[in-house]
Enzyme design. Structure first.
Site, short mmCIF file in Angstrom:
data_model
loop_
_atom_site.label_atom_id
_atom_site.label_comp_id
_atom_site.label_asym_id
_atom_site.label_seq_id
_atom_site.Cartn_x
_atom_site.Cartn_y
_atom_site.Cartn_z
N ARG A 89 -12.74 -5.01 -6.05
CA ARG A 89 -13.59 -4.82 -7.23
C ARG A 89 -14.84 -5.68 -7.10
NH1 ARG A 89 -10.15 -1.72 -7.26
NH2 ARG A 89 -8.82 -0.95 -8.95
N TYR A 94 0.01 1.68 -2.30
CA TYR A 94 0.68 2.87 -1.86
C TYR A 94 0.32 4.03 -2.77
CZ TYR A 94 3.97 1.42 -5.60
OH TYR A 94 4.53 1.00 -6.78
N HIS A 148 -5.36 1.32 2.24
CA HIS A 148 -4.57 0.62 1.22
C HIS A 148 -3.18 1.25 1.15
CE1 HIS A 148 -7.76 -1.76 -0.89
NE2 HIS A 148 -8.53 -0.94 -0.20
N HIS A 177 -5.93 -5.93 0.06
CA HIS A 177 -4.94 -6.36 -0.94
C HIS A 177 -3.71 -6.91 -0.23
CE1 HIS A 177 -7.00 -3.47 -3.92
NE2 HIS A 177 -7.42 -4.70 -4.10
N ALA A 178 -3.38 -8.16 -0.57
CA ALA A 178 -2.45 -8.94 0.24
C ALA A 178 -1.08 -8.28 0.43
CB ALA A 178 -2.29 -10.32 -0.40
N ARG A 179 -0.55 -7.70 -0.63
CA ARG A 179 0.83 -7.20 -0.56
C ARG A 179 0.95 -5.88 0.18
NH1 ARG A 179 0.66 -6.64 -7.15
NH2 ARG A 179 -0.77 -4.88 -7.27
N GLU A 212 -4.69 5.77 0.72
CA GLU A 212 -3.52 5.05 0.21
C GLU A 212 -2.33 5.52 1.03
OE1 GLU A 212 -3.35 2.78 -2.24
OE2 GLU A 212 -5.29 2.96 -3.27
#
Lengths: 493, 493
Positions: free
Chosen positions: A244, A298, A296, A169-171, A369
């Site tokens: 996903r 957060y 990942h 996930h980019a952010r 996370e």
């Protein structure tokens, strides 16, 4: 002129790359019911994995969207401008501490700098490192790289494979930074630390630190809050949620949508994305696949498979022991309290990497996370690179030692036959506050997304729809059935 | 103007890309002695692997070089212009036959077209194919690709690994064409041929069809007769002979030189080249490494390890049986008579891929030299792509079936401990015509290249040198000793 320039710089420094449109907000919302969880499917929930009565961070892009959100859940405004860079109140010495490890770790690095670091490691640690420049080529033509760290004198057949993945996930910038941090620790310790040298004789560590290079670069150039890859969906929208898109046997069923503009869009088909299929194929070529972690942020969670069902996996007892131990080890470093739990909770998710490695490869699959729990969120300052790297390395040391001491964790395949029509028990509430309608029901998927036919016992609304439109209960829960959630039940998906 | 253009095209069509300088010639020379074989080290021998009394094709770039060659061996002029494209007298129907398989096979394809074909296969055969876009990046920045063909439903731990490599030497165009041909046969047969489907359950076929992309492109743009990669040696010369650069435990010792301009320059150190080390590291990650073939041209040989010594490998009996069987199977297709033999003959070579996979990975290592035997040489017309592909596929079918039926060929490690100072028996002559000085001697390497100290018993000249310069026999055969071959023995290296 000079003053103007300085003012401009100050302004630039205060905001991350932001797409067109006005400021966007973050709301803190309490999720009490399955219906509320389902309703969040089309919102951008920053911390996706949540349990009953969870308080989650939900982004709204406009006043209209904010009003809709507040009509569905109890929410309070948390941040009126999510693109504003928060002031760094972290440990002032931590950046110097990171730089002392390697200047690379003093800040979040661009894609090309990460690639250069892999190339540099390849030269420095050629005795234990294999660099594979590209295991997949992204939509925009960037390479997805891999490294393998192992003692090359031991044949690969005699070693187990451990896979660590970052930057889906980019952010989530802390993800590749942390994966690179623990890789660096393995490399620097390979010749000086007898324990690490021993691990390298027993395992091949296959590390893919940069699964979504297009999205990652996009967060530096265009939109700091971008999550997906950059597939051109052909309808004016961009991106598939890579986590996903994995073909875990339940693709498209839970915690995902077929709406291309959604942040959890599952893509046109399982493994439709070059980043996921290329990585999956590459990992599958390795022998003795034993365990993997997808990093990942957060939420500070150590999540064990499965995510698509609340049912225990066959290895629940030992994986819980492992996950709990990782959390304790992380806590031991900087007293940061992560939580160990099953990935599935109130919010089921399918098509995710940890379930894929569990159900298809039999691996002990985890998702971690990373920090934080929402104070800085995705804009975690670079002063956190060292603290997170240090505490996760603590967790990783426990993890590897546990795998050494427990060499016979059985393959983590599903107990039921692989099928896309399996009907599973939905979330069972654990608190009195959760509405009774969510207890002990049988919903194969959310009524707000298309999928297999649902049972009347899923919930009252589904029962009403099937009573009027038997197709939805016998053949398929198609887009007409989804539309009837509004027209028959009066519920907005 | 039109006429001029046509004339230009006709001229272009008659000559391959040629470097500056006058025409270059090819001589047919008979090698009778070890000294003659050693003297050829600094010439460009087109068919490198040769035995006693061999007739070999030797290139000369100038009249001076031709005169030197003829002073050393008995040679006759074979081709006064090696860059002239020979007339295609092959099977006129073969190009159509190749195109019917896939238009890709109707001609030799450029690097980018080969990559496109791999990408296309990746989409078409995703059920059995894994495409790894880059396992190494060449000096000029090109990717070295790999594909893995296997039944993905079988865990890799339960399968043996077979490796096929192509295009290490730039001018050997038939090599990648043939490797792609047999890969295509595996892919197209994966769903329709029960035997192939069964093979894919038992093996991972790791295929690297394009090991030297820089050199390959250079043969299309600049020099059709280029052999090496395109390392900038920093002294005005280009290129390392990739098939002398593998770290087989005997790097730099036989059939190779440290002269950067030579066609068999072994590079500055073992695995100095990104193309070799990247490929070696990648192959080493696979489990149950069982056998490999490196495809070259020309000579029509099926060569089994080892190449660095005439000693039998521990598996000589079974590898001879396998090599002989491959030759018979090839013959069965188009009645083309290849020869099965040990790679080492009068001409030893070290730092080669087949010995690396044997000595370091324990694999049953082969090199196949494809067509022809020197009529067209490297400029084998495209009408030969189908015949060679067809006959090699015949050989490959025998090869795989043999490996299925013989699942316990022991690892092919060397019988002696790995050391760079091993003294080995040099070539033993098998014909009376070979001078007695070459019989039963002990030369660790050619006296014309630097290396470990030589023994006086190596040959008369070495004995004379050591008698006058004991350093050469006790410490190291350095450049001074090499110089003494001329100054003491009067022999030109």
């Amino acid at each position: 002129m000079k003053l103007f320039l300085l003012a401009s710089l100050a302004f630039l420094a205060s905001s991350s790359p932001i797409p067109s449109g006005g400021p966007q907000s973050l709301y803190s919302c309490t999720v009490k019911t399955q219906e509320q969880a389902d309703a969040l499917l089309h919102f951008d929930v920053f911390n996706h994995r949540f349990g009953p009565n969870a308080v989650v961070d939900v982004r709204t892009r406009s006043a209209t969207e904010a009003a809709k959100l507040k009509s569905l859940l109890s929410c309070t405004l948390k941040n009126a401008d999510i693109y504003k860079v928060p002031e760094d109140l972290g440990d002032a010495n931590a950046i110097q501490r990171a730089a002392a490890v390697d200047p690379f770790f003093s800040d979040y690095q661009r894609y090309s700098t990460i690639i250069s670091k892999l190339v540099s490691w390849n030269a420095t640690y050629s005795n234990v490192l294999t660099y594979v420049p590209s295991i997949a080529v992204s939509h925009q033509g960037r390479n997805v790289p891999a490294i393998i760290i192992t003692d090359k004198s031991v044949p690969s057949s005699a070693k187990k494979t451990i896979w660590w993945n970052g930057m889906m996930h980019a952010r989530e910038w802390i993800s590749p930074a942390t994966v690179m941090w623990i890789a660096n620790n393995l490399l620097t310790g390979s010749s000086s630390d007898a324990t690490i040298a021993s691990w390298l004789k027993q395992f091949q560590f296959v590390i893919t630190p940069m699964n979504n290079p297009d999205g990652y670069e996009y967060t530096f150039t265009t939109d700091r809050m971008w999550r997906k890859n950059l597939r051109d969906n052909g309808d004016g929208t961009l991106g598939v949620d890579l986590n996903r898109n994995w073909d875990d046997g339940h693709w498209g069923q839970y915690g995902t949508t077929t709406t291309t503009s959604d942040e959890t869009y599952c893509g046109p088909s399982p493994f439709s994305e070059p980043e996921t299929i290329g990585t999956a194929n590459f990992i599958s070529t390795f022998p003795n696949l034993y365990s993997g972690i997808d990093f990942h942020s957060y939420s500070e969670l150590v999540l064990r498979s499965w995510g698509w069902t609340n049912n225990d996996s066959p290895n629940e007892a030992i994986l819980k022991q492992l996950g709990d131990g990782i959390v304790s080890a992380i806590y031991g470093v900087h007293q940061e309290q992560y939580t160990s739990e099953k990935a599935a909770a109130l919010y089921l998710a399918s098509g995710v990497s940890d379930d894929w490695m569990s159900t298809k490869l039999g691996m002990a699959g985890f998702t971690i996370e990373l920090r934080d729990t929402g104070n800085y969120g995705f804009q975690l300052p670079n002063s956190f690179i060292a603290p997170v790297g240090e505490e996760i390395w603590g967790g990783i040391k426990f993890y590897i030692d546990f795998l050494v001491k427990n060499p016979n964790i059985p393959p983590q395949y599903p107990t039921t036959k692989k099928t896309t029509t399996t009907t599973v028990k939905a979330a069972t509430s654990t608190t009195a506050a959760v509405k009774t309608t969510t207890v002990a029901t049988t919903c194969a998927h959310s009524k707000c997304v298309s999928g297999v036919a649902l049972r009347s016992s899923c919930d009252a609304c589904v029962g009403k729809i099937i009573a009027q439109d038997s197709y939805c209960g016998s053949t398929s829960w198609d887009s007409v059935c989804v539309g009837e959630v509004k027209s028959i039940c009066g519920i907005t998906c």
